[in-house]
Enzyme design. Structure first.
Site, PDB file in Angstrom:
ATOM      1  CG  ASP A 181      44.456  28.489  38.141  1.00 25.78           C
ATOM      2  OD1 ASP A 181      44.360  29.619  38.644  1.00 25.78           O
ATOM      3  OD2 ASP A 181      44.206  27.457  38.775  1.00 25.78           O
ATOM      4  CB  ALA A 206      48.821  25.976  45.019  1.00 22.16           C
TER       5      ALA A 206
END
Length: 860
Positions: free
Chosen positions: A336, A371
């Site tokens: 990610d 994030a």
């Protein structure tokens, strides 16, 4: 008699190792015996030919050592990209706007294939002037070409020679992974609101690019929140499945029943399991519970329900990571990643929002939410080994980083070491350090050569030049780089400015990311070269170059990594010089260069230039704060004729204190020292101009201390709400109604937010008395907030400051509002100190100031 024929080696490459990780061997490991190392052989076509311990077999090339470990190359299912790769603060991360260097970079972390994860913006959505949808479509089309044609197509377009392409392969782009748009906004994570919208079946061709590329759209996977499609009997999910797209469930608060129903409809994967999902409850198991129970309960075993987990030990605790691995048969480790670990800690842009990289984590500035990550698949692999304590399970780690991802994507040509599969491999030493990455039998990464490779250009750059003011036939060049324009020229004796370029658009095609950065750098290097030639033609010798760079694209997108008072990264200057030298070999390679934030540079120009000081009655050596108000916002603090350059980035933990500190200030309560330091640093850097600090928790306590055009809109909305009338959006509403009349579906399935135009607010000043009253209140509130922030900054500098100079880059139509704002700033400063003697000057922005701003960076 003919020449002897040179024998052709049986194999292209043989790798010696202590262990080869393959399911074909007992226990999953084919190991060396005694002094006979395990050997893996690769055919001339880049496929795995086999393995053995026969040392007599020969190949064209041999690598490895007896204690090495050979495993299948890592495959990353969820990877957002590294952005423009400039490694400078405020540059863009988490995008594939520059795919070739990204696919090259990830081979240094053992990744041989990945999905490019993209966020889908709403149609017709613009963000500070950027057409997000057009940008997305451009990027999606580019990546689809790479998926269909391979990286060679883009390498050729990028000017990479065929020989280099053949010898240094890059990671494979296996497809695109669209995260959204049909997600639950309450579990958005760090995905911005403009990428979450209620798409329908009608939107699918446009979203995946089928309307442009047909079946070659390249989309391999999409994340959907099951509850967002539940009422439609999963028509959205079924339509995607008909196109062969893998459905992953995530960003969801779905119940167990909704999740199971979606799985029975065909969904078979769970996106970053545990994260952006409703937490597990014993009464409402939800998506997390669905992933942990036996898949046979809902007939998902045959369909191969799989999970992906971020293994950085930050997103998911190692204990619950182990729980998922033990409870489920098919789990993939993912990165990610929006950044790589070699990026400096600091502030960057991701998906139109500010984020920080700090202590190995990526978090939003606004509220500290995670994030994405700065992980690599190599670190994912190592973390999985740590779960085994003193007995690391190497086979399981490769299963989760290579074999499981390949199985999830339905790849039959990679992901495992088997005869006939692609030789996409990693070679590790006994401490699990990466030695080689091999892609289809060719070495893509060699740790020894990589460490000694010198990437720096042979140009001498002075970080803080010290040249005299130009005299005689000397001249100093000045360049100003703004969001979308360039100014260039040179300064000679007596502060005479010769302008060679005035406000030319330096970013003609795109307003963001790597592409925009490249366009600006190309234009800027051409401008520098043109100015140098002009000066030389007039008989002047250029002694230095000063670059004043705003770098913000409409206040949101960093192009050159600027807007930082202490800017020490000279990659941009080096790049500009390199390009100028390439265009003209006579350009001086060792020209001294100084670079700083545009606001600091123009503040220095005002402090050091006699005619500018005279224009505002500024005494020589007088301290002052300079504020530039435009789409973005910048600050320059001049003390003893020198800029304050010790403003540093703040670690994310400080932002947890920000809201309370702001509330304390508004309530007249004391703040802790580190809270005061935080606010003042943010003020000095212009950060608070772009932050909504207290929108929801304390709606009455907004501190947009340094206001920009965005702040103007914010205050106008507050005045409209207070009056209960629409004063400032009449033209915007009228244009929307006209558009709907021509196309009733123009705004279908979008969360269209009515944006006011600055022009409407200014026009209201000349409107009815009631409109004029509220428009004036907007400018007054801006001035009061600006004065409050400047006072807070001045009080902590331990220097006498009673002077403020403001440069409003808003056009002459703002003159009436600026007069109101100036009085409000002065009133705020005077009331805050109970002292007279404050002076507030507004200074006009002209081309001479921009050139002087750059040039004076070089003066002693």
């Amino acid at each position: 008699m003919g020449l002897p024929v040179k024998p052709i080696s049986r194999y292209k490459l043989s790798i010696e190792a202590g262990q080869i990780i393959t399911r074909s061997a007992e226990g999953g490991i084919f190991g060396s015996i005694g002094n006979k190392p395990a050997k893996l052989h690769i055919d001339h076509d880049g496929m795995i030919a086999g393995w053995d311990r026969d040392s007599a077999l020969k190949a064209e090339h041999r690598i490895g050592a007896q204690n090495c470990i050979i495993g299948p190359g890592f495959i990353d299912l969820h990877f957002h990209g590294y952005g423009d790769q400039s490694n400078t603060r405020y540059s863009e991360i988490g995008s594939f706007m520059n795919p070739i260097p990204i696919l090259d970079r990830i081979t240094t972390y053992g990744t041989t294939g990945c999905l490019a994860t993209l966020l889908v913006p709403v149609r017709a959505r613009r963000f500070f002037g950027i057409d997000l949808d057009a940008r997305f479509r451009m990027l999606r089309s580019q990546l689809a070409d790479m998926v269909n044609e391979g990286p060679g197509l883009l390498q050729a377009k990028a000017g990479v020679s065929p020989e280099e392409t053949r010898e240094r392969p890059r990671a494979r782009l296996l497809g695109m992974n669209l995260e959204g748009p049909k997600l639950n906004g309450e579990f958005c994570g760090a995905i911005p609101s403009n990428s979450i919208w209620d798409a329908t079946v009608r939107d699918i061709p446009r979203i995946i690019g089928e309307d442009e590329m047909g079946e070659h759209h390249g989309v391999r996977m999409m994340t959907v929140a099951p509850e967002m499609d539940f009422q439609g009997d999963f028509s959205f999910i079924r339509s995607l499945l008909d196109r062969g797209i893998i459905i992953s469930l995530g960003h969801s608060a779905a119940s167990l029943e909704q999740t199971v129903a979606a799985i029975k409809a065909g969904a078979r994967h769970l996106t970053h399991f545990y994260n952006a999902m409703a937490p597990l409850s014993h009464r409402d198991p939800g998506v997390v519970g669905t992933g942990l129970i036996d898949p046979r309960i809902y007939d998902a075993q045959e369909r191969g329900l799989s999970l992906e987990v971020i293994c950085d030990f930050i997103h998911v605790n190692p204990a619950v990571l182990t729980l998922a691995i033990n409870r489920h048969h098919l789990v993939a480790g993912i990165s990610d990643a929006v950044a790589h670990p070699e990026m400096e800690e600091g502030t960057y842009e991701f998906a139109g929002q500010r984020v920080t990289i700090f202590d190995g984590a990526v978090r939003t500035l606004e509220d500290g939410r995670l994030a994405g990550s700065a992980m690599t698949m190599l670190q994912t692999f190592r973390n999985l080994l740590l779960l085994g304590g003193d007995n690391p399970d190497v086979v399981q780690a490769f299963e989760m980083t290579s074999s499981a991802p390949a199985q999830i994507l339905g790849l039959n040509d990679s992901g495992r070491i088997e005869r006939g599969r692609r030789a996409d491999l990693v070679v590790l030493d006994s401490n699990y350090n990466l030695l080689y990455t091999i892609i289809q039998g060719k070495i893509a990464y060699d740790s020894a050569s990589y460490k000694t490779h010198n990437r720096k250009y042979p140009l001498a750059l002075s970080s803080r030049v010290a040249v005299s003011k130009p005299a005689g036939k000397e001249a100093v060049m000045g360049l100003r780089v703004s969001a979308n324009a360039l100014w260039c020229g040179y300064v000679t004796e007596g502060e005479n400015v010769t302008l060679t370029l005035s406000g030319r658009n330096g970013n003609p095609e795109y307003k963001q990311g790597f592409t925009g950065r490249e366009a600006i750098l190309d234009s800027a290097s051409e401008a520098i070269l043109e100015t140098w030639r002009h000066a030389r033609k007039e008989g002047y010798t250029i002694s230095a170059l000063g670059i004043a760079a705003s770098g913000l694209i409409h206040g949101a997108r960093a192009v050159t990594g600027m807007n930082l008072p202490a800017w020490n990264d000279f990659d941009i200057a080096r790049d500009l010089m390199r390009r100028a030298v390439e265009l003209d070999g006579a350009f001086p390679k060792e020209l001294p260069v100084a670079v700083d934030n545009s606001s600091s540079a123009m503040a220095m120009a005002i402090a050091r230039t006699r005619r500018l000081r005279a224009a505002i009655d500024l005494k020589k050596g007088e301290n002052f704060v300079f504020v530039k108000i435009g789409w973005g916002l910048g600050t320059g603090v001049i003390v003893n004729e020198r800029p304050i350059s010790s403003i540093e980035d703040i670690s994310p933990d400080y932002f947890l204190h920000l809201r309370q500190a702001i509330k304390n200030i508004h309530d007249g309560l004391p703040t802790l020292l580190h809270q005061t330091m935080l606010i003042n640093r943010l003020v000095a850097k212009g950060e608070l101009a772009l932050m909504r600090t207290c929108d929801e928790e304390y709606p009455e306590h907004h501190l947009e201390t340094l206001v920009s055009m965005g702040g103007l809109i914010h205050y106008a909305r507050a005045e409209e709400k207070k009056a209960g009338k629409i004063f400032f959006r009449k033209d915007k509403i009228r244009s929307i109604m006209d558009a709907l009349e021509h196309d009733p579906y123009a705004y279908e399935n979008t969360r269209f937010e009515l944006e006011m135009t600055i022009k409407d607010i200014v026009d209201a000043l000349r409107g009815t008395p009631e409109e004029a009253e509220h428009a004036a209140a907007v400018f007054e509130r801006m001035g009061m907030a600006l004065g409050s922030g400047l006072l807070s900054l001045a009080n902590t500098l331990q220097a006498s400051i009673r002077r403020v100079v403001i440069l409003p880059q808003m056009g002459k139509e703002f003159d009436e509002g600026i007069d109101i704002m100036r009085l409000a700033v002065l009133s705020s400063l005077t009331q805050g100190t109970n002292e007279e003697g404050w002076k507030v000057n507004f200074i006009s922005a002209d081309d001479d100031l921009f050139i002087l701003g750059g040039a004076t960076l070089c003066y002693r």
